[in-house]
Every structure is written in C-alpha cells, then in structure tokens.
Design a protein around this motif. Structure first.
Motif, mmCIF file in Angstrom:
data_model
loop_
_atom_site.group_PDB
_atom_site.id
_atom_site.type_symbol
_atom_site.label_atom_id
_atom_site.label_comp_id
_atom_site.label_asym_id
_atom_site.label_seq_id
_atom_site.Cartn_x
_atom_site.Cartn_y
_atom_site.Cartn_z
ATOM 1 N N GLU A 118 23.455 71.256 63.364
ATOM 2 C CA GLU A 118 23.351 69.968 62.692
ATOM 3 C C GLU A 118 23.637 68.832 63.669
ATOM 4 O OE1 GLU A 118 24.634 68.411 58.304
ATOM 5 O OE2 GLU A 118 24.266 70.511 58.744
ATOM 6 N N GLU A 119 22.767 67.831 63.638
ATOM 7 C CA GLU A 119 22.996 66.643 64.461
ATOM 8 C C GLU A 119 22.607 65.396 63.681
ATOM 9 O OE1 GLU A 119 20.260 65.820 67.830
ATOM 10 O OE2 GLU A 119 19.243 67.667 67.254
ATOM 11 N N ALA A 120 23.363 64.332 63.909
ATOM 12 C CA ALA A 120 23.076 63.042 63.283
ATOM 13 C C ALA A 120 22.029 62.346 64.140
ATOM 14 C CB ALA A 120 24.344 62.207 63.194
ATOM 15 N N ILE A 121 20.887 62.015 63.549
ATOM 16 C CA ILE A 121 19.780 61.466 64.336
ATOM 17 C C ILE A 121 19.423 60.028 63.980
ATOM 18 C CG2 ILE A 121 18.777 63.728 64.855
ATOM 19 C CD1 ILE A 121 16.710 63.144 62.606
ATOM 20 N N ASP A 122 19.999 59.499 62.893
ATOM 21 C CA ASP A 122 19.694 58.115 62.526
ATOM 22 C C ASP A 122 20.830 57.582 61.653
ATOM 23 O OD1 ASP A 122 18.215 55.764 62.518
ATOM 24 O OD2 ASP A 122 16.949 56.360 60.830
ATOM 25 N N GLY A 123 20.940 56.256 61.603
ATOM 26 C CA GLY A 123 22.022 55.625 60.857
ATOM 27 C C GLY A 123 23.310 55.734 61.651
ATOM 28 N N VAL A 124 24.401 56.035 60.985
ATOM 29 C CA VAL A 124 25.690 56.215 61.657
ATOM 30 C C VAL A 124 25.665 57.604 62.294
ATOM 31 C CG1 VAL A 124 28.188 56.311 61.366
ATOM 32 C CG2 VAL A 124 26.843 54.720 59.986
ATOM 33 N N THR A 125 25.708 57.666 63.612
ATOM 34 C CA THR A 125 25.578 58.957 64.302
ATOM 35 C C THR A 125 26.875 59.430 64.947
ATOM 36 O OG1 THR A 125 24.751 57.850 66.284
ATOM 37 C CG2 THR A 125 23.099 58.657 64.712
ATOM 38 N N SER A 126 27.937 58.621 64.855
ATOM 39 C CA SER A 126 29.262 59.044 65.316
ATOM 40 C C SER A 126 30.301 58.132 64.671
ATOM 41 C CB SER A 126 29.366 58.992 66.843
ATOM 42 O OG SER A 126 29.296 57.660 67.294
ATOM 43 N N GLY A 127 31.556 58.554 64.757
ATOM 44 C CA GLY A 127 32.634 57.753 64.190
ATOM 45 C C GLY A 127 32.772 57.961 62.696
ATOM 46 N N LEU A 128 33.362 56.977 62.033
ATOM 47 C CA LEU A 128 33.652 57.060 60.605
ATOM 48 C C LEU A 128 32.619 56.280 59.799
ATOM 49 C CD1 LEU A 128 37.534 56.492 60.721
ATOM 50 C CD2 LEU A 128 36.262 58.649 60.788
#
Length: 160
Positions: free
Chosen positions: A36-46
């Motif tokens: 799983e990886e965040a690819i759009d929008g908020v991609t790290s942090g809170l």
C-alpha cells in the motif's frame, strides 16, 4: 451491509493513539503486505478534517486505488473516514478513543457495502469480511506496538 466492530486496549495516552490512527506513515507500515502506498492527497504525516488520501494497494492479486476522506473529526476523541472512490460500493470507518486510568480504548466501527449485488454479498460471507477484519487487526496491532513503546516518536516527532 457488513459491519466490523473492534475494541483494542492500548497502554498509552489517548492523543498519541489518536494521532497514530490518523497517520499516513503508520498506515503504510501496517499494510506492507499489500504494498500500500499513498499516491495522491495527503501522502505523509497526519491527515486532518476534509483532507483525503488516495491509496494504491494490491488485494487479491490486483492493484486497486481507493480514495478516502476525513468527514468528521474531533481531536482526540473521534474521526471518520469515508470512501470517495474505490472498489467498494461504499464504506465508512469510525474511529473512537476513550481513555481511563492511562489506558486508551480504540474502537473501530467499519461498515461497507460490496459491489455486484448478490455476488458481492456472497463474497462478504465467504471471505471478504474476514479479510477486512484481518487488515484492521494488523493495523491495530501496529498502533499498539508503536504506542506502547517509544516508537510512536518515529511517526509523531513532536513532544507531547
């Protein structure tokens, strides 16, 4: 519509548990098995109220994209994320946090509706509800591991 309810007791302050539960970085760690990886929008942090994240992950041998948005937020007691786009017909994940005597109880209420009508309901019964429960349990296990040690500081570096 299937509903999964989990209660997890964590020996850590509520604010730390709340922040770990909404951490994009911790979510990535807890879902390594699905790439799983965040690819759009908020991609790290809170992630915060009205923010969204698009995830790319491999489930059942197929890469899928899912966008969820924080639709309700009351720090450090409660937040809700809901699917905006993805493989489910819809889903809503409520996160509740109650602290008593230094122990935080994290309560997940996850409701979803599978696509494809009768076929989707059959998939829920045969394997999907168990699969989703196991994903949530793995995520919660990761939150416990980080919250009950100093490792939470790797994810939430600001002093509490």
């Amino acid at each position: 519509m299937p509903k999964i309810e989990l209660r997890t007791k964590i020996n850590a302050p509520k604010q730390i548990v709340f922040d770990l539960a909404r951490s994009i970085d911790l979510h990535k760690i807890s879902t390594q098995q699905t790439n799983e990886e965040a690819i759009d929008g908020v991609t790290s942090g809170l992630i915060e109220l009205y923010e969204s994240v698009t995830w790319k992950a491999k489930h059942f041998g197929v890469y899928q994209r899912l966008t969820s948005k924080i639709t309700e937020f009351e720090s450090p007691n409660y937040f809700v994320d809901e699917m905006m786009q993805g493989a489910f017909k819809n889903f809503k994940h409520e996160h509740h946090f109650i602290e008593a005597n230094g122990v935080t109880e994290m309560i997940d209420v996850f409701e979803y509706e599978s696509p494809f009508g009768c076929i989707g309901r059959l998939a829920d019964t045969i394997f999907l509800k168990k699969y989703m429960t196991n994903l949530l349990l793995k995520r919660n296990e990761t939150i416990v591991t980080f919250a009950e040690s100093d490792r939470w500081q790797e994810i939430i570096p600001t002093a509490r």
